[in-house]
Design an enzyme around this catalytic site. Structure first.
Site, PDB file in Angstrom:
ATOM      1  N   PRO A  11       0.724  -1.245  -0.122  1.00 13.12           N
ATOM      2  CG  PRO A  11       0.177  -1.013   2.260  1.00 13.12           C
ATOM      3  CD  PRO A  11       0.802  -1.927   1.298  1.00 13.12           C
ATOM      4  CG  MET A  12       3.664   2.609  -1.687  1.00 13.45           C
ATOM      5  SD  MET A  12       4.910   2.647  -2.873  1.00 13.45           S
ATOM      6  CE  MET A  12       4.288   1.390  -3.934  1.00 13.45           C
ATOM      7  CB  CYS A 110       0.658   4.978   8.830  1.00  6.77           C
ATOM      8  SG  CYS A 110       1.168   6.664   7.995  1.00  6.77           S
ATOM      9  NE  ARG A 236      11.504   2.414   0.686  1.00  3.74           N
ATOM     10  CZ  ARG A 236      12.679   2.125   1.187  1.00  3.74           C
ATOM     11  NH1 ARG A 236      13.733   3.166   0.963  1.00  3.74           N
ATOM     12  NH2 ARG A 236      12.910   1.180   1.705  1.00  3.74           N
TER      13      ARG A 236
HETATM   14  C1  FNR Z   1       4.172   4.196   2.113  1.00  3.25           C
HETATM   15  N1  FNR Z   1       4.037   3.123   3.150  1.00  3.25           N
HETATM   16  C2  FNR Z   1       2.627   3.027   3.381  1.00  3.25           C
HETATM   17  N2  FNR Z   1       2.179   2.007   4.120  1.00  3.25           N
HETATM   18  C3  FNR Z   1       1.024   1.548   4.445  1.00  3.25           C
HETATM   19  O1  FNR Z   1       0.776   0.645   5.364  1.00  3.25           O
HETATM   20  N3  FNR Z   1      -0.249   2.306   3.762  1.00  3.25           N
HETATM   21  C4  FNR Z   1       0.107   3.330   2.961  1.00  3.25           C
HETATM   22  O2  FNR Z   1      -0.811   3.926   2.556  1.00  3.25           O
HETATM   23  C5  FNR Z   1       1.521   3.460   2.879  1.00  3.25           C
HETATM   24  N4  FNR Z   1       1.896   4.916   2.015  1.00  3.25           N
HETATM   25  C6  FNR Z   1       3.146   4.840   1.467  1.00  3.25           C
HETATM   26  C7  FNR Z   1       3.350   5.778   0.645  1.00  3.25           C
HETATM   27  C8  FNR Z   1       4.455   6.004  -0.058  1.00  3.25           C
HETATM   28  C9  FNR Z   1       4.867   6.929  -1.173  1.00  3.25           C
HETATM   29  C10 FNR Z   1       5.751   5.226   0.511  1.00  3.25           C
HETATM   30  C11 FNR Z   1       7.014   5.340  -0.006  1.00  3.25           C
HETATM   31  C12 FNR Z   1       5.391   4.229   1.388  1.00  3.25           C
HETATM   32  C13 FNR Z   1       4.866   2.374   3.576  1.00  3.25           C
HETATM   33  C14 FNR Z   1       5.161   1.076   2.763  1.00  3.25           C
HETATM   34  O3  FNR Z   1       4.081   0.396   2.302  1.00  3.25           O
HETATM   35  C15 FNR Z   1       6.393   0.419   3.153  1.00  3.25           C
HETATM   36  O4  FNR Z   1       6.034  -0.216   4.372  1.00  3.25           O
HETATM   37  C16 FNR Z   1       7.630   0.878   3.173  1.00  3.25           C
HETATM   38  O5  FNR Z   1       8.042   1.724   2.234  1.00  3.25           O
HETATM   39  C17 FNR Z   1       8.819   0.070   3.457  1.00  3.25           C
HETATM   40  O6  FNR Z   1       8.786  -1.152   2.254  1.00  3.25           O
HETATM   41  P1  FNR Z   1       9.735  -0.976   0.996  1.00  3.25           P
HETATM   42  O7  FNR Z   1       9.664   0.730   0.429  1.00  3.25           O
HETATM   43  O8  FNR Z   1      11.222  -1.117   1.781  1.00  3.25           O
HETATM   44  O9  FNR Z   1       9.294  -1.760   0.008  1.00  3.25           O
END
Ligand code: FNR
Length: 333
Positions: A11-12, A110, A236
């Protein structure tokens, strides 16, 4: 549906939109999580089927941008992530979209001020009673599987206890971002915590936090092994180049941007979501002339022109004009 041996788009917010999720599925992701949607933003939305784009748009009356957008193509693969501090309202929101998604996830990781001050996201890590109430309410009230996504607590023992509590609520899998609440993503991920948790929990563990080391498909498997996890969730690395999900190898970023722009036209993705994702994909060249042009673009027309896709963009605008003239749906043309 199980959560074993899956490569999952994380989720992002602003990035894991319908267009982005469809692209990730096309490149080989097994499951795709929606961006976090706060329960109270969804509860007043109404479901509309958009015949022009074959999308299902949840829109609040009087507004244009859907709170949540999905389509039949992703129905068996999309997990709706809810942001909440209230079990009853979370259930109400999830019920609305229940027939359109494959499962649900609760965001308990978050660290943003907006979430934590509102008692949502990582605030829940320290509120076991709320965790229990929210998860059991969703597990009992929904016909689709429920998961949740957490960060690690400083003490491994406390983290394991939290995971056991979560498991006892009947969730089907647990996604763990191996960082503490205050740790930023450029810091190393605590794969060792995840590895240890796996030993104590029976449900599938989805490892998250490995993007700094994930450059291609093989790296996903390396991260899974490093955590001894059942599945991997990627944020990411997928955002920077979504073709990391491809078994056949990573594609040049221009191919990925163009494919994303095409799919964005197909599902009528919102300009600001399109621009945001393209910016992230070009992150290494934002200082270049093209990067600056993307940053400075104020409308779809300008953005599509940069990638020589103005004809495709204009064609769609014409179709939209005709459709929205006769449709009850309001949408900017
Ligand atoms: C996030 N992350 C995030 N997590 C979540 O639970 N809900 C969300 O809506 C978001 N939104 C979000 C937006 C953006 C732009 C980023 C970069 C990250 C966190 C994400 O899901 C994840 O937990 C972290 O980025 C670590 O994982 P990676 O990036 O190392 O694969």
């Amino acid at each position: 549906m199980d959560y074993k041996n899956k490569n999952i788009l994380a989720p992002m917010v602003r990035c894991s939109t319908l267009a982005f999720r469809l692209m990730a599925l096309e490149y080989g992701a097994d499951l795709v999580y929606s961006e976090e949607i706060i329960d109270y933003k969804l509860v007043n939305a109404k479901r509309h089927y958009n015949e022009l784009f074959n999308t299902i748009d949840y829109i609040v009356d009087g507004t244009e941008k859907p709170v949540f957008q999905t389509c039949h193509k992703e129905k068996d693969k999309v997990i709706f992530q809810v942001g909440t501090n209230n079990a009853t309202r979370a259930l109400q929101a999830c019920k609305l979209v229940e027939n359109d998604v494959a499962g649900f996830d609760v965001n308990m990781g978050c660290p943003k001020e907006f979430s934590v001050q509102g008692g949502m996201g990582a605030a829940l890590l320290k509120k076991p009673d709320d965790v229990k109430q929210i998860l059991t309410t969703l597990v009992n009230g929904l016909s689709k599987p429920v998961t949740c996504k957490i960060r690690c607590l400083h003490s491994l023992e406390e983290t394991i206890n939290l995971c056991k509590l979560i498991e006892s609520c009947g969730v089907r899998a647990l996604a763990i971002h191996g960082r503490f609440q205050e740790e930023r993503s450029r810091m190393p991920n605590h794969d060792d915590y995840i590895r240890e948790i796996v030993k104590h929990i029976q449900i599938p563990i989805i490892a998250n936090g490995g993007s700094n080391e994930i450059k291609c498909y093989e790296d996903i498997e390396k991260f899974r092994q490093s955590c001894n996890a059942s599945s991997v969730m990627i944020a990411r690395a997928g955002m920077w180049n979504c073709s990391v999900f491809r078994r056949e190898g990573v594609l040049p970023i221009d191919d990925v941007v163009k494919r994303f722009l095409e799919i964005s036209l197909e599902v009528d993705n919102y300009f600001f979501s399109v621009k945001y994702a393209v910016q992230q994909m070009l992150h290494e060249e934002l200082a270049s002339e093209r990067g600056a042009a993307v940053l400075g673009s104020l409308a779809g027309e300008e953005l599509y022109k940069i990638f020589h896709m103005l004809n495709e963009y204009n064609e769609l605008q014409k179709k939209k004009e005709e459709y929205y003239r006769s449709s009850a749906l309001k949408r900017k043309i």
